[in-house]
Motif scaffolding. Structure first.
Motif, PDB file in Angstrom:
ATOM      1  N   GLU A  14       0.837  -1.209   0.000  1.00  0.00           N
ATOM      2  CA  GLU A  14       0.000   0.000   0.000  1.00  0.00           C
ATOM      3  C   GLU A  14       0.864   1.249   0.000  1.00  0.00           C
ATOM      4  O   GLU A  14       0.594   2.219  -0.722  1.00  0.00           O
ATOM      5  N   ALA A  15       1.946   1.250   0.797  1.00  0.00           N
ATOM      6  CA  ALA A  15       2.829   2.409   0.855  1.00  0.00           C
ATOM      7  C   ALA A  15       3.542   2.628  -0.466  1.00  0.00           C
ATOM      8  O   ALA A  15       3.694   3.776  -0.928  1.00  0.00           O
ATOM      9  N   MET A  16       4.003   1.565  -1.102  1.00  0.00           N
ATOM     10  CA  MET A  16       4.661   1.689  -2.394  1.00  0.00           C
ATOM     11  C   MET A  16       3.697   2.225  -3.439  1.00  0.00           C
ATOM     12  O   MET A  16       4.060   3.060  -4.277  1.00  0.00           O
ATOM     13  N   ARG A  17       2.461   1.763  -3.378  1.00  0.00           N
ATOM     14  CA  ARG A  17       1.438   2.226  -4.324  1.00  0.00           C
ATOM     15  C   ARG A  17       1.174   3.723  -4.132  1.00  0.00           C
ATOM     16  O   ARG A  17       1.050   4.472  -5.108  1.00  0.00           O
ATOM     17  N   THR A  18       1.120   4.161  -2.891  1.00  0.00           N
ATOM     18  CA  THR A  18       0.884   5.573  -2.586  1.00  0.00           C
ATOM     19  C   THR A  18       2.022   6.440  -3.109  1.00  0.00           C
ATOM     20  O   THR A  18       1.798   7.555  -3.603  1.00  0.00           O
ATOM     21  N   ARG A  19       3.249   5.930  -3.020  1.00  0.00           N
ATOM     22  CA  ARG A  19       4.413   6.681  -3.494  1.00  0.00           C
ATOM     23  C   ARG A  19       4.596   6.582  -4.999  1.00  0.00           C
ATOM     24  O   ARG A  19       5.509   7.191  -5.558  1.00  0.00           O
ATOM     25  N   GLY A  20       3.760   5.799  -5.673  1.00  0.00           N
ATOM     26  CA  GLY A  20       3.865   5.656  -7.118  1.00  0.00           C
ATOM     27  C   GLY A  20       5.029   4.803  -7.565  1.00  0.00           C
ATOM     28  O   GLY A  20       5.503   4.942  -8.698  1.00  0.00           O
ATOM     29  N   GLU A  21       5.474   3.890  -6.719  1.00  0.00           N
ATOM     30  CA  GLU A  21       6.630   3.058  -7.046  1.00  0.00           C
ATOM     31  C   GLU A  21       6.215   1.812  -7.815  1.00  0.00           C
ATOM     32  O   GLU A  21       5.071   1.365  -7.751  1.00  0.00           O
TER      33      GLU A  21
ATOM     34  N   GLY B  31      11.596   1.786   1.141  1.00  0.00           N
ATOM     35  CA  GLY B  31      10.953   2.740   2.040  1.00  0.00           C
ATOM     36  C   GLY B  31      10.985   2.331   3.493  1.00  0.00           C
ATOM     37  O   GLY B  31      10.216   2.860   4.306  1.00  0.00           O
TER      38      GLY B  31
ATOM     39  N   GLU C 222      10.099  -0.536   4.772  1.00  0.00           N
ATOM     40  CA  GLU C 222       9.142  -1.575   5.134  1.00  0.00           C
ATOM     41  C   GLU C 222       9.834  -2.938   5.173  1.00  0.00           C
ATOM     42  O   GLU C 222      10.911  -3.131   4.607  1.00  0.00           O
TER      43      GLU C 222
END
Length: 433
Positions: free
Chosen positions: A318-325, A393, A395
Motif C-alpha cells: 500500500e505504501a509503495m502504491r501511494t508513493r507511485g513506485e 521505504g 518496510e
C-alpha cells in the motif's frame, strides 16, 4: 509429430500485421494463448491474445473463418471444448490462427474483430471440474521440511511418488480478483488452546497451473508416453496459504481451510503447442536418488519434459502504491526446479484409474530455487517468520499485510526462438470481514 517438435508457427521470422505483437514481451504471434473475455460493450466469448489486442473467435466463427468442427466450440463461454480437441485438431487451429494473423490479406477483415486488451475484462478460462495440487518443487519441500524436521526434511516417499492432494475448485479466481484475508482456527505456540480470527501468517505460493485436455475413462490409466497429449496448456497459479491455519490443521489429513479460501490463476492458457520450443531435458537426479518406477519412466519425457520458464514474484505494498513506485521483485528462478515433470504428475494422477476431464486444473506446488534468490514463498524467505524481508521505504515483511499485492510472471525462452510470456497473475489482499 512429437509434442516438443516445432513448426512454422514458431518461426522467429514470422511477424503479425497486428503491429503491437511484434516484439511484445508476452503475446507475440508465436504464442497465441486462449482466454475468455468480455469486451467494453459487455459481449463475452473466447479470444486469442495477440500483442495488446484480443481476437474474438466468436466473430471469426460467425464470419466463416474457422472450420466446421471447431467453429461451434469457439462460440461457447468456456475453453473446455477446445481443450478436449485432439492434438491434431489443436495444432490445425493454431496454424490457422497464425496464418490469419500473419497474412496482411486478412487485416481488413479481421481488424473489426480485434479488441483492445486494456478495455476488456478477463474471466476464468474454463469450467474447472476438479483441482489437484502437487508438491513437485523439491527445494521448497526441503526448505519447509527443514523448518519442522531439521535432520530429515524430506519424507521417505517424496522421491518415489509425486505427492498431491485434492484441492477446492470453486474458490479459484482469475488475476485481478482481490483476496479476502481468511478467518479460521489457529493455535500460537504459546497458547493453551486454539483461537478463531484472521490469519496472521498469510502467504503466497509460486506455482504453475496445468490444464488438462482430453481426459481418460474412469478405471483406465494414462501411460507416461501419452501423458503430454492430455495437457492442453499452462498458466500461473498463486495457491495462497494461511500458514497458521495449516500448522494447526494439517495433521493427519493435510491442508484444508488453510488453502481452500482462494487460489489465483493467470487468465490466459498458454498452449502446449506454443511451449514446444521451450521443453529442455529434465535435470538429472542425483546419482543416489531412486530411479522413477516404470509407470513414471519415459526416455522422451526425460529428454524434453522440463519447462524452459523463468518465474518471478513481485510485491506492491500500500505504501509503495501511494508513493507511485513499481512493484518490488522478491524472487526469480527457473521452472526446472521441479523434481517431477508435468507428464509424470499427469500419469501418476490417472494411474489408479482416476478420470481426468477437459478443464481440470493441476497445480505444480511451490517452485523454489536452491537459494533465497528464487524462493517461491514468504515462509521460506523469512525463515518461518524469523527473518523479515526488507522492502523499499523501510518496510519489511514476514508474512503478507492487508493492501499487499502479489504479482507472478513467467517467461519462456530458448536459443533461436522468440520468447513468450504468460501475462500476469496478481491479486491484492483485502482485510478480513
Amino acid at each position: 509429430m512429437s509434442w516438443w517438435t516445432t513448426d512454422e508457427t514458431h518461426d522467429p521470422a514470422r511477424t503479425s500485421w497486428v503491429e503491437s505483437a511484434n516484439g511484445h514481451p508476452d503475446f507475440p504471434i508465436q504464442n497465441l494463448p486462449y482466454g475468455v473475455f468480455s469486451s467494453a460493450s459487455g459481449e463475452a466469448g473466447i479470444g486469442v491474445a495477440i500483442g495488446d489486442r484480443i481476437l474474438d473467435l466468436f466473430a471469426c466463427a460467425a464470419a466463416g473463418l474457422l472450420p466446421a468442427p471447431i467453429a461451434p466450440l469457439c462460440t461457447a463461454g468456456t475453453l473446455n471444448g477446445l481443450m478436449a480437441l485432439s492434438v491434431a485438431d489443436r495444432r490445425a487451429l493454431r496454424r490457422l490462427l497464425s496464418d490469419l494473423l500473419s497474412d496482411p490479406a486478412y487485416a481488413d477483415r479481421l481488424t473489426p474483430m480485434l479488441h483492445a486488451a486494456a478495455d476488456c475484462a478477463l474471466h476464468l478460462p474454463a469450467h474447472i471440474g476438479d483441482y489437484s495440487d502437487f508438491y513437485v518443487g523439491i527445494h521448497h519441500a526441503t526448505n519447509i521440511g527443514r523448518q519442522f524436521r531439521p535432520d530429515n526434511p524430506l519424507l521417505p516417499n517424496y522421491k518415489y511418488v509425486p505427492i498431491g492432494y485434492h484441492g477446492r475448485a470453486s474458490s479459484i479466481r482469475p488475476s485481478g480478483v482481490a483476496l479476502r484475508r481468511p478467518v479460521g482456527q489457529r493455535k500460537p505456540p504459546e497458547a493453551d488452546a486454539p483461537m478463531v480470527g484472521p490469519s496472521a501468517r498469510l502467504d503466497y505460493e509460486l506455482e504453475l497451473g496445468v490444464w488438462i485436455g482430453a481426459g481418460n475413462a474412469l478405471g483406465t490409466a494414462i501411460p507416461i508416453a501419452q501423458a503430454a497429449d492430455h495437457v492442453a496448456g499452462f498458466c500461473l497459479l498463486n495457491d495462497w496459504s494461511a500458514r497458521d491455519f495449516q500448522a494447526w490443521e494439517y495433521q493427519p489429513l493435510g491442508p484444508f481451510l488453510s488453502k481452500s479460501f482462494q487460489s489465483t490463476i493467470s487468465p490466459w492458457v498458454v498452449t502446449s503447442e506454443a511451449m514446444a520450443p521451450f521443453r529442455p531435458a529434465q535435470p538429472p537426479r542425483p546419482t543416489d536418488d531412486p530411479a522413477p518406477l516404470p509407470y513414471l519412466s519415459d526416455a522422451d519425457d526425460q529428454a524434453h519434459g522440463a519447462l524452459g520458464l523463468t518465474l518471478e514474484v513481485l510485491i506492491l505494498t500500500e505504501a509503495m502504491r501511494t508513493r507511485g513506485e513499481a512493484p518490488f521483485p522478491l524472487s526469480s528462478g527457473p521452472a526446472s526446479n521441479m523434481y517431477w515433470t508435468v507428464q509424470q504428475i499427469v500419469a501418476h494422477h490417472a494411474s489408479n484409474g482416476c478420470n481426468l476431464n477437459p478443464g481440470d486444473l493441476l497445480g505444480s506446488g511451490t517452485i523454489s530455487a536452491p537459494d533465497r534468490s528464487g524462493y517461491g514463498s514468504l515462509i521460506e524467505l523469512s525463515v518461518g517468520g524469523k527473518e523479515p524481508v526488507a522492502l523499499p521505504g523501510g518496510e519489511s515483511r514476514t508474512f503478507l499485510e492487508d493492501g499487499d499485492e502479489i504479482i507472478l510472471r513467467a517467461r519462456a525462452s530458448a536459443q533461436g526462438f522468440v520468447p513468450i510470456g504468460f501475462g500476469e497473475c496478481r491479486a491484492m489482499v483485502m482485510p478480513a470481514l
